[in-house]
Design a protein around this motif. Structure first.
Motif, short mmCIF file in Angstrom:
data_model
loop_
_atom_site.label_atom_id
_atom_site.label_comp_id
_atom_site.label_asym_id
_atom_site.label_seq_id
_atom_site.Cartn_x
_atom_site.Cartn_y
_atom_site.Cartn_z
N GLU A 186 -13.65 2.10 -2.42
CA GLU A 186 -13.02 2.51 -1.15
C GLU A 186 -14.02 3.00 -0.12
OE1 GLU A 186 -9.85 5.28 -1.59
OE2 GLU A 186 -8.90 4.18 -3.23
N GLN A 190 -13.25 0.73 3.18
CA GLN A 190 -12.57 1.33 4.33
C GLN A 190 -13.36 1.16 5.63
OE1 GLN A 190 -9.16 2.58 2.45
NE2 GLN A 190 -9.61 3.04 4.55
N CYS A 211 -4.49 3.71 -0.56
CA CYS A 211 -3.07 3.32 -0.51
C CYS A 211 -2.49 3.54 0.88
CB CYS A 211 -2.27 4.09 -1.55
SG CYS A 211 -2.27 5.89 -1.29
N SER A 212 -3.14 4.38 1.68
CA SER A 212 -2.65 4.67 3.03
C SER A 212 -3.11 3.64 4.06
CB SER A 212 -3.13 6.05 3.46
OG SER A 212 -4.56 6.13 3.41
N THR A 213 -3.90 2.66 3.64
CA THR A 213 -4.36 1.62 4.56
C THR A 213 -3.16 0.87 5.14
OG1 THR A 213 -6.41 1.34 3.31
CG2 THR A 213 -5.76 -0.47 4.76
N ARG A 214 -3.18 0.67 6.44
CA ARG A 214 -2.07 -0.02 7.10
C ARG A 214 -2.41 -1.48 7.33
NH1 ARG A 214 2.07 2.93 9.01
NH2 ARG A 214 1.89 5.20 8.79
N ARG A 216 -0.63 -5.49 8.48
CA ARG A 216 0.45 -6.16 9.22
C ARG A 216 0.88 -7.38 8.40
NH1 ARG A 216 -1.87 -5.95 13.58
NH2 ARG A 216 -0.77 -4.28 14.68
N ALA A 224 2.23 -1.51 8.22
CA ALA A 224 2.86 -0.68 7.18
C ALA A 224 1.80 -0.24 6.18
CB ALA A 224 3.96 -1.46 6.46
N ARG A 225 2.05 0.91 5.57
CA ARG A 225 1.12 1.39 4.54
C ARG A 225 1.11 0.42 3.36
NH1 ARG A 225 0.04 7.32 3.71
NH2 ARG A 225 0.24 6.75 1.49
N ALA A 226 -0.05 0.31 2.72
CA ALA A 226 -0.19 -0.62 1.60
C ALA A 226 0.74 -0.26 0.45
CB ALA A 226 -1.63 -0.65 1.12
N ASP A 227 0.89 1.05 0.15
CA ASP A 227 1.77 1.43 -0.95
C ASP A 227 3.23 1.18 -0.61
OD1 ASP A 227 1.85 3.41 0.94
OD2 ASP A 227 1.43 5.07 -0.44
N THR A 228 3.59 1.28 0.68
CA THR A 228 4.96 0.96 1.09
C THR A 228 5.24 -0.52 0.90
OG1 THR A 228 4.94 2.75 2.72
CG2 THR A 228 6.60 1.03 3.00
#
Length: 422
Positions: A186, A190, A211-214, A216, A224-228
């Motif tokens: 990471e 990042q 996991c917070s990486t957004r 499209r 959207a967040r990767a974990d979402t």
């Protein structure tokens, strides 16, 4: 030694370099100048200390020889460049780049130096091929007195770890290293500038991200967040594949991948642990279309750099040094990397071609191929020095104790001066 002998203008440092490398390959408990000098039969550590500090030779030039040597033996089949860092826990504040910082070596914040390394991994093996010492900005880059004491050149300025990684990757590619992929954790995944630099060179990457990486998805307007995104995937989106063989066999995970942004060759790769359900995320890009299995393979290769660190420290004394100077650090690290590359080359060259019936039950009784630790064990027996006399043992015991007494007097004197009088 034939490869690097021309980097030493005088016979004395050339002989010291050979003795140093043999010491790194030996069974010496701690591979610092004192013990390597004793192993080599010297009466004092001076030649080893001069080799690291004052002798005239270019560690970067030897690094170039090491890089070419590793590439020659590892080949180019499925080549991946792996970037990662490792820590060297230290006492005091005089060693170049040392400060309290997080290091994965200790798993916590420690007083340590951090080195950023580049490894080359192919289907034949892996080896460390470049290194950079990370120089913290506040505690080092803006302190001229401290820089001067540690011998840090004026040309060396602050650079983030991803910038150091970019420098090493660029240098490797410019030197002709054949690799189609780059991977890292990471800390490097990042960084958008590093990813953009790789795309500009046409080098694919599989880089770990948080996991917070957004991202499209499906040309959506709102990232959207990767974990979402992972939580919305149907069961049919997951595919069970191996990320390569580990110590206990194939490493199977569940994998999912999605096209992101506007590029047809840009993906979010998601790995799910089969037992715990833990997720890991990767941003991927490739100049041409590739299957999921190729991205999974590259993601799995990232762990090879950890194996390099473990072998370099346990087999070649990568972290055994006791030096403070910028030049000395780079020289010791380079020679330790060369020792590991030598062991790796022997292991690679001695490995037989796998037989057509490699999975036949009878093959399970065959010995495994020669490993780096086994080769070093054999070399230790071959190059074992003659029996040491009692006089030589006592000489080195007296040497160590005299210098320890000098150090103790110095510490006591400093404490006495610093202590306020009544």
């Amino acid at each position: 030694m034939t490869r690097i002998a021309g980097r030493y203008r005088r016979v004395e440092p050339r002989a010291a370099a050979r003795a140093y490398l043999l010491g790194l390959l030996s069974s010496v408990e701690r591979k610092n100048c004192w013990q390597l000098a004793e192993q080599a039969g010297h009466t004092r550590p001076g030649p080893m200390q001069r080799l690291l500090r004052y002798a005239r030779w270019d560690a970067d030039a030897v690094r170039d020889d090491l890089r070419a040597y590793a590439a020659e033996h590892l080949g180019a089949d499925g080549g991946v460049l792996v970037v990662d860092e490792t820590g060297f826990v230290k006492k005091g504040r005089s060693s170049a780049g040392v400060q309290r910082q997080y290091t994965g070596t200790a798993g916590r914040i420690e007083n340590a130096q951090v080195g950023v390394f580049l490894a080359l991994a192919t289907s034949r093996g892996r080896a460390l091929i470049d290194r950079r010492l990370y120089l913290p900005q506040q505690s080092w880059c803006t302190d001229p007195e401290r820089r001067n004491a540690a011998g840090i050149p004026d040309t060396v300025q602050f650079a983030t770890k991803p910038r150091l990684a970019e420098e090493m990757i660029t240098a490797a590619l410019d030197a002709g290293i054949t690799a189609s992929w780059v991977t890292g954790d990471e800390a490097y995944g990042q960084d958008p500038r590093l990813r953009a630099a790789l795309e500009a060179r046409g080098i694919g990457y599989v880089m770990a991200v948080a996991c917070s990486t957004r991202v499209r998805i499906n040309h959506g307007r709102t990232p959207a967040r990767a974990d979402t995104v992972a939580g919305r995937l149907p069961a049919t989106a997951w595919h069970r594949q191996s990320a390569g063989n580990g110590a206990k066999g194939p490493r199977y995970y569940d994998w999912a991948w999605l096209h992101i942004d506007t590029g047809s060759h840009r993906h979010l790769l998601i790995r799910r642990n089969r037992s715990t359900g833990e997720l890991a995320f990767y941003l991927c890009w490739s100049p041409t279309e590739v299957p999921l299995s190729e991205l999974v393979r590259v993601a799995g290769v990232r762990w090879s750099v950890e194996e390099c660190f473990q072998a370099a420290k346990s087999q070649a004394g990568l972290d055994h040094y006791q030096v403070r100077h910028w030049t000395s650090w780079h020289r010791h690290i380079t020679l330790a990397m060369l020792a590991l590359a030598f062991l790796t080359a022997l292991a690679v060259d001695s490995a037989p071609e796998p037989p057509a019936d490699a999975h036949h039950p009878a093959r399970s009784r065959d010995p495994i191929t020669l490993t780096v630790p086994e080769i070093r064990h054999l070399l230790t027996a071959v190059f074992h020095p003659p029996a040491v006399t009692a006089a030589r043992l006592l000489h080195w015991s007296n040497w160590r104790r005299r210098h320890q007494a000098t150090a103790r007097r110095s510490h006591y004197r400093r404490r006495t001066v610093d202590e306020p009088t009544g």
